[in-house]
Design a protein around this motif. Structure first.
Motif: not given
Length: 96
Positions: A74-83, A86-91
């Motif tokens: 997910s992205d910093p806002d908790g939304k699913p991150a696209p593949a 390249t920004d900060l990601l949460h795994f």
């Protein structure tokens, strides 16, 4: 600077002395100063804290090697991150 009292009454402090970022090596080194003051006794140490970041695919391979499966990104806002993010990601990881 952050300060907290230890159970024995000592004052514990931590502060950032310097930061150095290397985009090519994908590292950031932060020099931290740790202090402990108790009465007339003081201890001060400086230590580097090195943060290394990885491209998404490389991180996923490292996780798999460690016996972990990536269950969500997910992205910093908790939304699913696209593949291709390249920004900060949460795994979210799960033991396999």
């Amino acid at each position: 600077m952050r300060t907290v009292a230890a159970p024995d009454g000592a004052e514990l402090r931590v502060s950032v002395v310097a930061e150095q970022r290397d985009e090519t090596a994908r590292t950031q080194t932060t020099l931290l100063r740790y202090e402990r003051h108790h009465g007339s006794d003081s201890t001060i140490e400086e230590r580097p804290w090195i943060l290394h970041w990885y491209p998404r695919g490389q991180f996923e391979k490292l996780a798999m090697t460690a016996g972990l499966a990536v269950t969500a990104v997910s992205d910093p806002d908790g939304k699913p991150a696209p593949a291709d993010a390249t920004d900060l990601l949460h795994f979210r990881l799960q033991a396999t």
